[in-house]
Motif scaffolding. Structure first.
Motif, mmCIF file in Angstrom:
data_model
loop_
_atom_site.group_PDB
_atom_site.id
_atom_site.type_symbol
_atom_site.label_atom_id
_atom_site.label_comp_id
_atom_site.label_asym_id
_atom_site.label_seq_id
_atom_site.Cartn_x
_atom_site.Cartn_y
_atom_site.Cartn_z
ATOM 1 N N TYR A 272 0.825 -1.197 0.000
ATOM 2 C CA TYR A 272 0.000 0.000 0.000
ATOM 3 C C TYR A 272 0.867 1.259 0.000
ATOM 4 O O TYR A 272 1.845 1.356 0.719
ATOM 5 C CB TYR A 272 -0.901 0.022 1.242
ATOM 6 N N GLY A 273 0.467 2.226 -0.810
ATOM 7 C CA GLY A 273 1.183 3.491 -0.889
ATOM 8 C C GLY A 273 2.147 3.550 -2.062
ATOM 9 O O GLY A 273 2.494 4.628 -2.528
ATOM 10 N N ILE A 291 8.121 2.084 -12.264
ATOM 11 C CA ILE A 291 8.552 3.483 -12.346
ATOM 12 C C ILE A 291 7.694 4.366 -11.448
ATOM 13 O O ILE A 291 8.182 5.300 -10.808
ATOM 14 C CB ILE A 291 8.516 3.955 -13.814
ATOM 15 N N TYR A 292 6.398 4.063 -11.359
ATOM 16 C CA TYR A 292 5.532 4.793 -10.432
ATOM 17 C C TYR A 292 6.036 4.622 -8.989
ATOM 18 O O TYR A 292 6.158 5.597 -8.249
ATOM 19 C CB TYR A 292 4.088 4.289 -10.551
ATOM 20 N N VAL A 296 7.486 7.451 -6.094
ATOM 21 C CA VAL A 296 7.104 7.594 -4.682
ATOM 22 C C VAL A 296 8.355 7.608 -3.799
ATOM 23 O O VAL A 296 8.475 8.435 -2.885
ATOM 24 C CB VAL A 296 6.158 6.449 -4.262
ATOM 25 N N ILE A 297 9.294 6.708 -4.076
ATOM 26 C CA ILE A 297 10.530 6.635 -3.277
ATOM 27 C C ILE A 297 11.315 7.939 -3.380
ATOM 28 O O ILE A 297 11.856 8.438 -2.375
ATOM 29 C CB ILE A 297 11.395 5.443 -3.728
ATOM 30 N N GLY A 356 10.917 17.241 -9.963
ATOM 31 C CA GLY A 356 10.335 17.253 -11.307
ATOM 32 C C GLY A 356 10.416 15.884 -11.968
ATOM 33 O O GLY A 356 9.472 15.437 -12.633
ATOM 34 N N ILE A 357 11.546 15.202 -11.781
ATOM 35 C CA ILE A 357 11.707 13.844 -12.332
ATOM 36 C C ILE A 357 10.717 12.892 -11.661
ATOM 37 O O ILE A 357 10.051 12.094 -12.329
ATOM 38 C CB ILE A 357 13.149 13.343 -12.119
ATOM 39 N N ALA A 358 10.625 12.989 -10.337
ATOM 40 C CA ALA A 358 9.723 12.110 -9.591
ATOM 41 C C ALA A 358 8.283 12.314 -10.023
ATOM 42 O O ALA A 358 7.515 11.360 -10.169
ATOM 43 C CB ALA A 358 9.873 12.372 -8.086
#
Length: 426
Positions: A272-273, A291-292, A296-297, A356-358
């Motif tokens: 989750y998350g 990649i999503y 988050v990381i 911006g990359i994230a």
């Protein structure tokens, strides 16, 4: 008579033609059937059932395709011996990874007294092998059917995957009813502990930027370097480990899966998350879902806000909406959610570039998210930009005294030459 002979010839010709067509159909039908059988056998042999959705720090799990009662299996002594032998036969010829006995691991862990922590897989112990190599031993919780399949996935995948940003599998143990994995020891633990546990050392911005780059290289290898490509499927801070030099490596491949053309829908798995919303709605997990999770990381590295503490809500508030499906990061917005421990200790321009990359990695439309190779290159540019500035500053600070000294020496030498010239003229 001639007319009858012609009819006989025509009849024979037609019969031969029909026979040839039937034979050809039978030949191609058999080939098609055999090819289909091989494909089905290959697909069934490569598919591996994996663990359900897991919560960080919580021992419970949810699986939409199985009940809790089916998650555990109890075996008698004879059945257990057969399972252990089958497991040994499965791993040994394919992986080339060392197989340790229970007695070896028991001695290396001082009878399992050197506990490092507890994961969803089971307890983790520190062990010193006879070669003096220090490793981490992950022990499968007893009688866990799902865990055994996760165990198989880890051994089979890490037997062929080798990269400096993936945790190295040293060996395994299938003995006395136990399933254990032996990994290289990562002395600085998980990224999750470093970011969220009070009293731990504070990660500097330089370290966080390097961690992001290390993770991107590891995932890029899985997506682009491995043959066939591998989708991790459970990327999160708890599965990122750091060595004594603070270099990050991706770990925990129990939910990982080789990318194949005929992707079949399966029960929802992950943490989750970190789960891609598109995956939650379609049950189709792709590289873009990894990649999503990496997006988050990266925001965790910037904010030190856990995904289960409304991280995405903070990120959305820091975004400027451009259209219904797209937004960009607001410089002021990202500054407001920056980890307080980094305030005044980092380059805000670099923070904004990484944010911006994230943000691009979190695009609602998976096909519009960047490839991992592009993400790695973009983070590398931020890193090189920093190193270039440091080199310039190092020159300006360290070389100034030497330059000043050379100028003073030249002035003294010129004064001496002038005095000598005056003496000669007199």
């Amino acid at each position: 008579m001639a007319h009858q002979a012609d009819l006989v010839i025509v009849g024979v010709s037609v019969g031969v033609a029909i026979g040839f067509v039937l034979a050809a159909c039978a030949f191609f039908g058999v080939r098609w059937y055999r090819k289909r059988s091989r494909l089905q056998h290959s697909s069934s042999s490569r598919s591996v059932t994996t663990l359900p959705i897991r919560m960080n720090g919580v021992g419970t799990s949810i699986d939409s395709s199985a009940s809790l009662s089916s998650s555990f299996s109890f075996h008698g002594p004879q059945q257990l011996t057969k399972i252990n032998q089958r497991s040994k036969d499965l791993y040994t010829p394919t992986s080339g990874i060392l197989n340790y006995s229970y007695k070896d691991v028991q001695k290396a862990t001082q009878n399992f007294t050197t506990l490092l922590g507890q994961g969803s897989f089971g307890p983790v112990y520190k062990a010193t092998m006879p070669t003096s190599e220090v490793v981490a031993v992950k022990v499968l919780a007893s009688n866990s059917k799902q865990g055994e399949k996760e165990f198989q996935t880890e051994v089979l995948l890490l037997g062929r995957l080798h990269h400096r940003n993936l945790v190295n599998l040293v060996g395994y143990c299938v003995d006395k009813g136990q399933h254990m994995l032996l990994y290289e020891y990562m002395s600085n633990g998980s990224l999750e502990n470093l970011l969220y546990n009070e009293g731990k050392q504070v990660l500097s911005w330089e370290d966080r930027l390097q961690v992001a780059l290390d993770i991107s290289h590891g995932i890029e290898y899985l997506h682009e370097g491995a043959i066939p490509p591998v989708i991790h499927r459970d990327l999160k801070c708890a599965n990122i480990l750091l060595d004594k030099s603070m270099r990050a490596k991706v770990a925990d491949f129990g939910l990982s899966k080789e990318e194949v053309l005929d992707r079949k829908n399966s029960s929802l798995k992950g943490t989750y998350g970190y789960i891609d919303p598109e995956y939650m709605s379609t049950n189709k997990f792709t590289k873009k879902s990894d990649i999503y999770s990496f997006g988050v990381i990266m925001f965790e590295l910037i904010t030190a806000i856990h995904p289960q503490q409304n991280l995405m809500e903070y990120v959305n508030l820091a975004s400027i909406p451009k259209s219904f499906q797209q937004a960009s990061m607001s410089p002021d917005g990202i500054d407001e959610i920056l980890d307080k421990q980094l305030t005044g200790k980092c380059n805000l321009e670099e923070v904004r570039l990484l944010a911006g990359i994230a943000h691009k990695c979190l695009h609602k439309v998976p096909r519009k998210r960047p490839q991992m190779a592009d993400v790695s290159q973009a983070i590398s540019k931020i890193r090189h930009r920093r190193l270039h500035k440091e080199d310039t500053m190092s020159f300006s600070v360290s070389d100034v005294p030497q330059i000043v000294k050379r100028i003073e020496d030249q002035q003294v030498e010129m004064s001496s030459m002038a005095s000598l010239k005056e003496s000669v003229e007199q």
